[in-house]
Write an enzyme that holds these catalytic residues in place. Structure first.
Site, mmCIF file in Angstrom:
data_model
loop_
_atom_site.group_PDB
_atom_site.id
_atom_site.type_symbol
_atom_site.label_atom_id
_atom_site.label_comp_id
_atom_site.label_asym_id
_atom_site.label_seq_id
_atom_site.Cartn_x
_atom_site.Cartn_y
_atom_site.Cartn_z
ATOM 1 N N LYS A 127 0.827 -1.257 -0.005
ATOM 2 C CA LYS A 127 -0.135 -0.037 0.094
ATOM 3 C C LYS A 127 0.826 1.278 -0.042
ATOM 4 O O LYS A 127 1.525 1.559 0.885
ATOM 5 C CB LYS A 127 -0.941 -0.035 1.063
ATOM 6 C CG LYS A 127 -1.963 0.996 1.347
ATOM 7 C CD LYS A 127 -3.043 0.628 2.152
ATOM 8 C CE LYS A 127 -4.069 2.060 2.314
ATOM 9 N NZ LYS A 127 -3.703 3.020 2.245
ATOM 10 N N LYS A 300 -6.382 -8.419 -2.521
ATOM 11 C CA LYS A 300 -7.580 -7.990 -3.580
ATOM 12 C C LYS A 300 -8.094 -9.310 -3.873
ATOM 13 O O LYS A 300 -6.899 -10.475 -4.331
ATOM 14 C CB LYS A 300 -7.399 -7.322 -4.721
ATOM 15 C CG LYS A 300 -6.962 -5.822 -4.259
ATOM 16 C CD LYS A 300 -6.682 -4.868 -5.323
ATOM 17 C CE LYS A 300 -6.199 -3.631 -4.899
ATOM 18 N NZ LYS A 300 -5.569 -2.682 -6.008
ATOM 19 N N CYS A 418 -23.144 21.522 31.640
ATOM 20 C CA CYS A 418 -22.587 21.724 30.331
ATOM 21 C C CYS A 418 -21.606 23.031 30.521
ATOM 22 O O CYS A 418 -22.154 24.172 30.961
ATOM 23 C CB CYS A 418 -23.728 21.962 29.402
ATOM 24 S SG CYS A 418 -23.153 22.501 27.715
HETATM 25 S S1 IVH Z 1 -6.790 -0.307 -4.398
HETATM 26 C C1 IVH Z 1 -11.344 0.368 -4.635
HETATM 27 N N1 IVH Z 1 -4.352 -0.712 -4.171
HETATM 28 O O1 IVH Z 1 -4.938 3.644 -0.532
HETATM 29 C C2 IVH Z 1 -9.888 0.340 -4.536
HETATM 30 N N2 IVH Z 1 -5.168 1.361 -3.250
HETATM 31 O O2 IVH Z 1 -6.871 3.521 1.579
HETATM 32 C C3 IVH Z 1 -9.332 1.353 -4.049
HETATM 33 N N3 IVH Z 1 -3.532 2.577 -2.158
HETATM 34 O O3 IVH Z 1 -7.112 5.721 -2.396
HETATM 35 C C4 IVH Z 1 -8.024 1.322 -4.100
HETATM 36 N N4 IVH Z 1 -1.788 1.438 -2.750
HETATM 37 O O4 IVH Z 1 -4.614 6.016 -2.784
HETATM 38 C C5 IVH Z 1 -5.535 0.264 -3.725
HETATM 39 N N5 IVH Z 1 -2.228 -1.118 -4.053
HETATM 40 C C6 IVH Z 1 -3.100 -0.349 -3.816
HETATM 41 C C7 IVH Z 1 -2.747 0.815 -3.291
HETATM 42 C C8 IVH Z 1 -3.857 1.844 -2.854
HETATM 43 C C9 IVH Z 1 -2.105 2.687 -2.128
HETATM 44 C C10 IVH Z 1 -3.969 4.012 -1.526
HETATM 45 C C11 IVH Z 1 -4.892 4.680 -2.701
HETATM 46 C C12 IVH Z 1 -6.347 4.577 -1.862
HETATM 47 C C13 IVH Z 1 -6.071 4.329 -0.779
HETATM 48 C C14 IVH Z 1 -7.188 3.632 0.006
#
Ligand code: IVH
Length: 699
Positions: A127, A300, A418
């Site tokens: 991430k 995923k 309050c």
């Molecule tokens: S999937 C519906 N994959 O994390 C799917 N997000 O907390 C949504 N992000 O807004 C995103 N690495 O900015 C996905 N491998 C990854 C990711 C990722 C970073 C970020 C992205 C998203 C946020 C969600």
């Protein structure tokens, strides 16, 4: 914008004082915007402050010294990015923090899909801690790049994205006509450090962390500045596409790599839940040497057909989850405990801390939850405390370092009145259990200014009446000025005391244009869908979903109002509300309390003179089941119960648990019993599971 300097100054010193005050204020907003990427005012409000600052310098040129913000390059630009609507929303992810929660996620997915032992693959992706971006390619050419924004609408950053070397202007090989690539723009640790050295040398503000640096660099109106900042990109998904190049997440990521887009090399396929946990443990050890920030990993479901079956719950996919790294902790001193009063009178304690950096972010406040929590942890003012911050979660106090407790520190006494209006603050006793509610509430709902302000904020907010330009700050200001005390005051604002408005306009950097825009925004909301209005009233236990249920059931506001007013305990009206699907006795009681209160009656009368209620918008679905109430019964063979419900809701239908006169359709599998009988009695249409698939256009 009209002349922002429409007040004459008695003296130069008065002008100088205001210039100095504005200097501080604008500099603070610049810091929040650039360094923290967390602006606290709208662009329009910021522009108004700037205009006033500049107008002062025009009138008194001696104020325009070398230190003036008007002389600084790289100051926040006055223009704005164009908005881009995302054809497919850019949603977020649910977070988990432990192995157990990852296993629960896997079990939940299996349960939803009705899979027992059969293999189920997940991708494992780091991430990346940057900012997400959507790249639109048409016939292989990059035509538009947009930030995430609120998920539905972002900013057009095409010119800036074109300066990022790693992002191809043209895709290689075979690809569909339209392909929106989603991924993360980020900055490496090395480049971040070098950028901050450059910033320091040229006397500019430093960035707090690589994510803020990446965001600040991408959101530059001058693309040559972005070009000078080394940004990188990893693709991890897609938005609108005319065709997908593969049937699996991993397959699409490989195709993206083939098109010339960077895909993170640590992305992997997991064959089992054990595999998923093992990959996480491995990346934990690699994290420090990656050279860029990751804040966790993302799992995923690999099979895209299964992703589609799983769909979304509110704003996050059911088919993916983020496992975040453990929260970061730091030690600091608790300076004070402040009590905030919410819309429903709840007294919430907030810790004011000696500022401390936790995981790259400066923390000054933390939530203390409630009275019992303070007592349980024996948190005292002056204590040294351990503060924890996890992802976007509000910082929390984990524990007190009792060895460092100052002499004479006394146990914290939670106020019983309050702090804003002096009314008694009580903890309600649950009649059934005899236990006190964890929340202490101010009883002065009609006299407490804090509650009144919070109610107004809620009334005007995005998901309620959605009055643009009437944000929290403006409401506080108008309330203090006595211009808006109740929701109906909002709609009489323009017609009332113009003199007082001019007063506000001058003192608060509220320009001619912003006042005009505000009046236009208020005018635009004189017609509003009934469900928004019900939600905007801020009744206890009536959130957006219950507001929709009530709007659907009653159709018009007057019948809701009459029924609720008559709904004394034991009455027929109470039973009617009680029987609305999804609405229970707690809501019925809250509705009665609200509508039976005379002050509320008066305010509702005043409000309804000003506005017109419109029917709830029909669900934007062309499906023949849209707007229908459906009951599933018996053993379904192709769908699990959860999936059936989610699917029906996706098609705009409402799912009920039992058959009644209101039911439009019963979907029955083998073994259906009493519900089938009831449907026959009431003459409700009954169809098979296969017929459900045909009707909903799923073959
Ligand atoms: S999937 C519906 N994959 O994390 C799917 N997000 O907390 C949504 N992000 O807004 C995103 N690495 O900015 C996905 N491998 C990854 C990711 C990722 C970073 C970020 C992205 C998203 C946020 C969600």
């Amino acid at each position: 914008m009209g002349t922002p300097l429409d007040r004459k100054y008695a003296s130069k010193s008065e002008a100088r004082a205001e210039h100095a005050r504005l200097h501080e204020e604008i500099a603070a907003h610049d810091r929040r915007y650039y360094r923290e990427d967390a602006p606290t005012i709208s662009d329009a409000e910021y522009d108004a402050l700037r205009l006033r600052y500049e107008a002062l310098e025009k009138a008194f040129p001696e104020l325009a010294t070398a230190e003036s913000l008007t002389k600084k390059v790289g100051a926040r630009p006055g223009e704005k990015f164009a908005k881009v609507k995302h054809a497919v929303p850019m949603l977020s992810l649910g977070n988990v923090f432990s192995d157990e929660e990852v296993l629960e996620f896997v079990a939940r997915v299996r349960r939803f899909l009705g899979l027992d032992e059969s293999p189920l693959r997940f991708t494992f992706e780091p991430k990346i801690d940057g900012l997400s971006c959507s790249l639109r390619y048409e016939k292989g050419h990059l035509v538009q790049a947009a930030t995430r924004g609120d998920g539905y609408e972002g900013e057009d950053v095409t010119a800036n994205v074109r300066t990022i070397d790693e992002i191809p202007q043209r895709l290689r090989g075979d690809h569909s006509d339209v392909f929106e690539v989603r991924g993360e723009v980020y900055m490496t640790h090395k480049d971040f450090a070098a950028l901050n050295v450059r910033q320091q040398e040229s006397g500019k503000t430093l960035f707090a962390n690589p994510r803020n640096a990446a965001a600040g660099s991408l959101r530059q109106l001058d693309p040559t500045i972005t070009a000078s900042r080394p940004l990188h990109f990893f693709a991890y998904g897609w938005g609108e596409t005319s065709a997908l190049p593969a049937k699996t997440q991993m397959g699409v990521l490989e195709a993206l790599r083939g098109y010339g887009l960077p895909v993170n090399p640590l992305t992997a396929l997991c064959e089992s839940a054990e595999d998923m946990l093992a990959h996480y443990r491995l990346i934990e050890t690699q994290r420090a040497t990656l050279g860029y920030d990751i804040d966790g990993v993302v799992y995923k479901v690999d099979d895209i057909a299964l992703q589609e079956r799983l769909g979304f719950v509110s704003r996050a996919p059911r088919w993916a989850v983020a496992r975040k790294f453990p929260a970061e902790r730091a030690t600091t001193i608790l300076r004070d405990i402040e009590i905030q009063v919410g819309r429903t009178g709840a007294l919430t304690p907030v810790a004011r801390l000696e500022p401390v950096t936790v995981g790259g972010v400066v923390v000054q406040n933390a939530t203390l939850h409630n009275e019992d929590e303070i007592a349980r942890k024996d948190i005292r003012i002056g204590d040294t405390v351990v503060v924890q911050r996890a992802g976007d979660v509000i910082p929390q106090i984990v524990e007190v370092v009792t060895e460092k407790r100052p002499h004479g520190a006394k146990p914290y006494q939670f106020p019983h009145v309050c702090p804003r209006c002096g009314s008694a603050a009580l903890r309600e006793i649950d009649e059934r259990t005899g236990e006190a509610d964890v929340v202490r509430r101010c009883t002065g709902s009609l006299v407490c200014p804090a509650q009144a302000i919070e109610r107004l904020k809620h009334f005007a907010s995005r998901n309620a009446m959605d009055i643009e330009g009437l944000g929290d700050k403006q409401i506080e200001l108008f309330f203090q000025e006595g211009l808006i005390r109740t929701p109906s005051d909002i709609f009489t604002l323009e017609a009332r005391d113009r003199a007082s408005l001019t007063k506000i306009k001058n003192r608060e950097g509220f320009g001619e244009t912003s006042v005009r825009n505000l009046f236009a925004a208020i005018e635009a909301r004189r017609r509003v869908p009934i469900n928004r209005f019900i939600f905007a009233l801020g009744m206890r236990h009536v959130g957006e979903t219950n507001a929709r249920r009530l709007a659907r059931h009653f159709g018009d506001f007057e019948s809701l109002r009459e029924t609720a007013r008559d709904a004394a305990p034991g009455s027929e009206a109470r039973a009617r509300i009680d029987s609305i699907d999804g609405v229970g006795p707690v809501v019925a009681e809250a509705l009665h309390d609200f509508f039976a209160e005379r002050h509320n009656e008066r305010e509702l009368d005043a409000l309804l003179k000003q506005i017109t209620l419109e029917p709830m918008p029909a669900v934007a679905s062309t499906s023949p089941v849209a707007g229908k109430t459906v009951v599933f019964t018996g053993a379904l063979e192709r769908l699990t119960r959860d999936e059936a419900k989610a699917q029906a809701e996706r098609f705009g239908a409402h799912v009920a648990a039992s058959v009644s006169k209101k039911t439009d359709l019963v979907v029955a599998g083998p073994g259906a019993g009493s519900k089938l009988k009831k449907a026959a009695e009431l003459g409700v249409e009954v169809i098979s599971e296969d017929e459900w698939f045909t009707r909903t256009g799923q073959g």
